[in-house]
Design an enzyme around this catalytic site. Structure first.
Site, PDB file in Angstrom:
ATOM      1  N   GLU A 101      -7.057 -15.777 -33.796  1.00  0.00           N
ATOM      2  CA  GLU A 101      -7.256 -14.328 -33.873  1.00  0.00           C
ATOM      3  C   GLU A 101      -8.751 -14.106 -33.964  1.00  0.00           C
ATOM      4  OE1 GLU A 101      -4.763 -12.408 -33.378  1.00  0.00           O
ATOM      5  OE2 GLU A 101      -3.235 -13.969 -33.591  1.00  0.00           O
ATOM      6  N   HIS A 125       0.685 -11.458 -33.955  1.00  0.00           N
ATOM      7  CA  HIS A 125      -0.778 -11.379 -34.031  1.00  0.00           C
ATOM      8  C   HIS A 125      -1.325 -11.972 -35.330  1.00  0.00           C
ATOM      9  CE1 HIS A 125      -0.874  -9.188 -30.299  1.00  0.00           C
ATOM     10  NE2 HIS A 125      -0.038  -8.314 -30.776  1.00  0.00           N
TER      11      HIS A 125
END
Length: 742
Positions: free
Chosen positions: A35, A167
């Protein structure tokens, strides 16, 4: 991505062979995900990384850590990942875990969804990975060729993969591993008769997943012979069709815009359908490029699925409807699709001619006008529905576009030729910047500009191509157009897109006369709208189309709706104070959509309201799937005008109790655009007689689609104050269908 080795590669060194075989024997992989604070590694930083070592049976080891980016995390990234700036203050910096990460990965193959992004990001920050990269996104595109979206969340939802914290790096990694297992099962389930075709493709082509296909297939099939004739269906008739002037088939034909088709059976343009004979020619090439390899693997699986439902008594054709194509794949499809001559020789078309009424797309008519085929039997009548949309896209579809960077060459010299085509594309970009600077738009070229030395270099390079290479007919034809530009009959434009792609277009100046070619194929032609036209809208359609075409909207009645003129502040107040509502914003361009998304994102209550925008959050397919899965109290969707119709058709029953349509900006054409300059040339007052009717007809189409929503409370707002301008010309046109509440 580094060059990948094929299992069939005879030029590998002994050490390369040993290394590859050891990985296959051990069957160990690393799955990786990061990320970051954004997408561009030059400006952004890693904030989390997760690694999982696994084999075919189990997870072996896991490593996960937050990373201190030494900068604040943007609000939109926190909203997406849940990671806040304060979560990272005590986390290690990327340099402090670099050695541990590299040691964990070693030289094992690295798996990931869009893994190229993750590896490139890490390499930019000093990791220098050169491992084999296995992208589950690419494998899914092959194994599941008909999906609307290949986003990890969307595929996870399809296969019921546990993915609670999308995510977040470790959750994404575990979901990716589960997806890989499912795709491996799909490979194992491939029918025995398909494997000879797959092996044939893999021996000629380059595919990073080749090892995986061969590992999971039945080993007894690896040496089986390939037989094109028994695998592929024969879709051609044995007799040729010849049209004569006296032949008029008793068929009523109705032409629809592709966004208004729904579930109706409709015949698309010839290039929408796969020509099996052309596809076999592609398969028989000596060498297949990586793109061709992936395309052929995908199409073989599509054909196998199609074969299972094929009936000679009710023949059908393989179409783009059952396969998802990306970027260059769309150009490759054009080389293996039907033209009018081949389509008219199919059993499918012969069966169609037995009907008394058929429906076709506008694109069918566009290709009919371009091809002007001699073997097309004349039909009784043609009814053009949505004539405004037919006109709006007519010139764009009868033009000739040349994407030098997308031209595909095949054969022994294909790599060298494609490299030179890339250089030619670069020269074209230099020529564009010399004339028009960095502005990204479509620009008309005039004869004197071709005296520039950059253009002369382009012409010389093209002439050398023709001398050195044996070029496919398609490439030769396009290059001849560039060498011999006919300014008397064509408008020539140079285009630069937001992605910096540069391409050429040739627009025929006599294209209005080309509409009259439809009279060669239909005895009677009329138009049809679902809503009443104003006088100026009627005149626009009548003036643009051939006078032999009848405009039919008499006695058309519709219940008037209301459009409230408003502003963004009032809309934001409604959004933040009203629950259980879907807000659909309509925008005319990607740039406007981006601006609107940023404006709304900063001011909405993100705890209760989800926001998705076309291109910002992904393709139209992806955001529709994410929207349907979202359970927020309020949902905001930002779409382009042309996508509203299909969205409402697909998701009508999933809408909330309240639905609000917001026209963010009016769909005015850019009048300096060559398409509009040519189109509007026959009108005395270009703005009032051409531009205004096009805007109001576009709005009426979306209002008409929106009005079909059932069992919901609906409202419509317009945020573009220009609707009051131009002596109320817009309001007057819209008044046949809507009342504008100021």
């Amino acid at each position: 991505m580094p060059q990948q080795l094929s299992i069939f590669d005879q030029n590998e060194s002994p050490s390369q062979v040993a290394s590859r075989k050891s990985h296959i024997a051990n069957r160990q992989f690393i799955c990786l995900d990061i990320e970051a604070t954004g997408l561009n590694p030059e400006n952004e930083k890693v904030i989390e990384i997760a690694l999982v070592k696994f084999d075919d049976n189990k997870i072996i080891d896991t490593y996960q850590t937050l990373i201190n980016p030494e900068r604040d995390v943007p609000e939109e990234i926190t909203h997406l990942t849940g990671i806040k700036s304060e979560d990272l203050y005590k986390a290690p910096k990327i340099g402090e875990v670099k050695n541990k990460i590299k040691e964990f990965i070693g030289d094992l193959p690295v798996v990931g969804h869009f893994i190229e992004f993750d590896i490139n990001f890490l390499n930019y920050h000093g990791f220098n990975f050169n491992n084999i990269q296995l992208d589950t996104y690419e494998l899914a595109k092959i194994i599941l060729p008909s999906e609307e979206s290949y986003n990890l969340e969307v595929l996870g939802h399809k296969f019921h993969i546990t993915h609670e914290n999308a995510h977040r790096a470790l959750d994404d990694v575990l979901a990716c591993i589960e997806l890989l297992k499912i795709l491996q099962e799909q490979i194992r389930d491939i029918a025995d008769n398909v494997w000879p075709q797959i092996n044939h493709i893999l021996k000629k082509g380059q595919c990073v997943w080749a090892e995986e296909f061969l590992f999971w297939q039945n080993k007894s099939l690896q040496s089986s012979d390939n037989d094109f004739q028994t695998f592929f269906p024969n879709q051609k008739t044995t007799t040729k069709q010849q049209a004569t002037e006296s032949d008029v088939l008793d068929i009523e034909c109705q032409a629809l815009n592709k966004n208004f088709i729904g579930n109706q059976p409709v015949i698309f343009q010839p290039s929408y359908y796969l020509d099996i004979d052309k596809f076999i020619i592609l398969l028989k090439q000596e060498v297949l490029s990586p793109l061709e390899t992936i395309f052929c693997l995908k199409m073989i699986l599509v054909i196998d699925k199609f074969q299972k439902s094929y009936s000679p008594d009710n023949p059908d054709l393989i179409s783009k409807k059952i396969v998802k194509l990306f970027n260059e794949e769309k150009n490759l499809w054009q080389t293996v699709s039907h033209d009018f001559y081949s389509l008219l020789q199919t059993k499918f078309w012969r069966q169609t001619q037995k009907n008394l009424a058929i429906m076709i797309t506008h694109e069918f008519l566009y290709e009919l006008i371009k091809a002007n085929p001699v073997n097309f039997n004349k039909m009784k009548s043609l009814r053009i529905c949505n004539p405004d949309l037919f006109i709006k896209h007519l010139l764009s579809n009868v033009n000739q576009s040349i994407y030098l960077n997308n031209l595909l060459a095949t054969g022994k010299n294909s790599a060298n030729l494609n490299n030179n085509l890339t250089i030619l594309f670069g020269l074209l970009g230099i020529f564009y910047e010399k004339l028009f600077g960095t502005e990204k738009s479509e620009q008309e070229i005039i004869p004197k500009q071709l005296n520039d030395i950059s253009w002369q270099q382009i012409k010389k390079m093209i002439e050398n191509f023709k001398k050195i290479y044996s070029l496919p007919l398609k490439i030769t034809t396009l290059l001849d157009l560039i060498l011999n530009i006919d300014f008397d009959n064509y408008v020539f434009t140079l285009n630069k897109t937001e992605k910096s792609e540069v391409f050429l277009k040739f627009y025929p100046k006599n294209f209005p006369q080309k509409i009259s070619l439809l009279n060669n194929y239909f005895s009677e032609i009329e138009t049809h709208n679902e809503f009443p036209l104003s006088l100026s809208e009627n005149c626009y359609i009548q003036h643009f189309l051939d006078t032999k075409i009848n405009i039919n909207d008499k006695d058309k009645k519709t219940e008037k709706n209301q459009i409230f003129l408003s502003d963004i502040e009032q809309i934001l107040s409604i959004i933040n104070n009203q629950n259980d509502t879907d807000y659909i914003f309509i925008s005319s361009s990607e740039r406007n959509s981006n601006n609107l998304y940023t404006l709304l994102f900063d001011q909405i209550d993100k705890e209760n309201t989800a926001i998705l925008a076309q291109q910002v959050n992904g393709s139209i397919g992806k955001i529709q799937e994410l929207w349907a899965q979202n359970t927020s109290s309020n949902r905001i969707l930002i779409l382009k005008y042309e996508n509203l119709h299909s969205f409402l058709f697909k998701h009508n029953e999933k809408l909330k109790a309240h639905v609000v349509l917001i026209i963010y900006n009016l769909p005015f054409d850019y009048m300096k655009n060559p398409v509009n300059k040519i189109s509007s040339a026959k009108f005395k007052n270009t703005f009032l007689e051409f531009a205004i009717p096009r805007v109001t007809l576009e709005i009426k189409n979306i209002i008409n689609s929106f009005s079909k929503i059932q069992n919901r409370e609906t409202q419509t707002f317009c945020l573009d104050r220009r609707i009051q301008n131009y002596n109320n010309a817009l309001i007057e046109n819209l008044s046949t269908m809507s009342d504008i509440i100021l």
